[in-house]
Design a protein around this motif. Structure first.
Motif, PDB file in Angstrom:
ATOM      1  N   GLU A 115       0.768  -1.254  -0.160  1.00  0.00           N
ATOM      2  CA  GLU A 115       0.147   0.062  -0.093  1.00  0.00           C
ATOM      3  C   GLU A 115       0.566   1.239   0.025  1.00  0.00           C
ATOM      4  N   LYS A 141     -10.477   0.568  -0.407  1.00  0.00           N
ATOM      5  CA  LYS A 141     -10.210  -0.525  -1.420  1.00  0.00           C
ATOM      6  C   LYS A 141     -11.515  -1.347  -1.272  1.00  0.00           C
ATOM      7  N   GLU A 182     -12.801  -0.102  -9.093  1.00  0.00           N
ATOM      8  CA  GLU A 182     -11.416  -0.011  -9.501  1.00  0.00           C
ATOM      9  C   GLU A 182     -11.067   1.452 -10.201  1.00  0.00           C
ATOM     10  N   GLN A 208     -10.429   3.672  -7.535  1.00  0.00           N
ATOM     11  CA  GLN A 208      -8.956   3.343  -6.730  1.00  0.00           C
ATOM     12  C   GLN A 208      -7.899   3.782  -7.367  1.00  0.00           C
TER      13      GLN A 208
END
Length: 341
Positions: A279, A328, A333, A336
């Motif tokens: 991360e 998340k 997606e 993100q």
């Protein structure tokens, strides 16, 4: 080792801890002991951005870049600049650093957002973008295997770092927009690409001697930097853009095998570092925001400086990590990607 293997993620985890710690340490007007403490710690952890840059060069898929450089540039631009703009706007608003009252202020504000000047960590993305645009050209240079071109590339950073030192000695301040210039970081990216293309693995017989050399150089750098503080400004003394730091980082890279063996000894530490490494891109973006919150809270408590630093680093990493994990879970997606997580 071109894939994002666990060791690379582990190294990223170590680097992001160092980055967060750098932004926690602060200069004291009245307490020189704290400043000397900061200088010593910074000397040890000032490998972080250089290693990040090296990894960025090393993990490039050079074959795909050669086959379709345009596609590579577009993909990297989206990956880096979209979240950069999002966080640049966020930090500009938080810091009240933009204004659109007049046309002149609006133009200044737009440039601040485009360059990410509202938050200390965003310069790194600008550096990566600058290096990204010359990556196809660098690949051609490395593939041509002309020694004089190789030596020219290796000399760019040392020459710039010498110029930077002279500038600080003469003017007692850094070269304007120093952190946004790629020259101080170029050698690490180039070495990463070089190692990638040549499938270079460090196989040296004198690993123990290399580790001893690293420790000796680190001690010398700590002593030198603390001595420099008497004559040169604090920001230069603690800077990562220094010739002494370049030698330190290169020795760290040469000690890769030693660090692999050391980090094998603790399974818990490995797991934590890998989780943080996974991360690290998101943490890089949001940790300053988290730092603002934790600093406000800790201002209400009277803490010893060293305890303050410890509480800040632990709380910042934990909060940043879990913010990303939650995002998340709830974001698709596309979101993100926009948030760089």
């Amino acid at each position: 080792m071109k894939e994002k293997n666990q060791f690379i993620q582990l190294v990223r985890g170590l680097c992001i801890i160092a980055v967060v710690l750098i932004h926690i340490l602060f200069f004291s007007e009245n307490n020189h002991f704290i400043n000397h403490f900061n200088i010593s710690i910074r000397t040890v952890i000032n490998f972080c951005v250089a290693i990040f840059v090296f990894i960025s060069g090393y993990l490039n898929n050079t074959e795909k870049i050669e086959n379709n450089p345009r596609q590579y540039l577009i993909k990297r631009l989206k990956r880096l600049y979209i979240p950069f703009i999002v966080y640049s706007i966020l930090y500009s608003v938080i810091n009240n650093n933009i204004s659109f009252v007049t046309a002149r202020e609006a133009i200044k504000s737009i440039f601040k957002i485009l360059l990410g000047t509202s938050s200390a960590q965003l310069y790194y993305i600008i550096i990566l973008l600058e290096l990204t645009f010359i990556t196809p050209f660098l690949i051609k240079i490395i593939n041509r295997e002309r020694k004089y071109e190789h030596y020219i590339c290796l000399s760019i950073t040392p020459i710039y770092l010498l110029i930077n030192l002279l500038f600080n000695l003469v003017f007692d301040k850094a070269i304007p927009r120093n952190s946004f210039l790629p020259f101080g970081w170029f050698i690490y990216y180039y070495l990463g690409l070089y190692a990638n293309i040549n499938n270079y693995k460090i196989k040296l017989n004198r690993q123990k001697q290399l580790f001893v050399a690293l420790i000796i150089l680190l001690i010398i750098n700590v002593v030198t930097n603390n001595f420099e503080y008497k004559f040169i400004n604090y920001s230069y003394v603690t800077s990562q853009i220094k010739l002494t730091n370049m030698f330190y980082v290169i020795l760290i890279l040469l000690n890769t095998n030693n660090f692999k063996n050391i980090l094998k000894s603790s399974n818990i530490i490995r797991k934590i570092l890998i989780k943080l490494g996974n991360e690290s891109f998101g943490i890089y973006f949001i940790h300053i925001f988290v730092l603002k919150i934790t600093t406000k809270i800790l201002e209400l408590i009277s803490l010893n400086y060293f305890i303050y630093v410890l509480v800040q680093i632990v709380s910042n990493l934990i909060i940043s990590y879990f913010i990303i994990k939650i995002l998340k879970k709830v974001a698709n997606e596309k979101i993100q990607t926009i948030l760089g997580i």
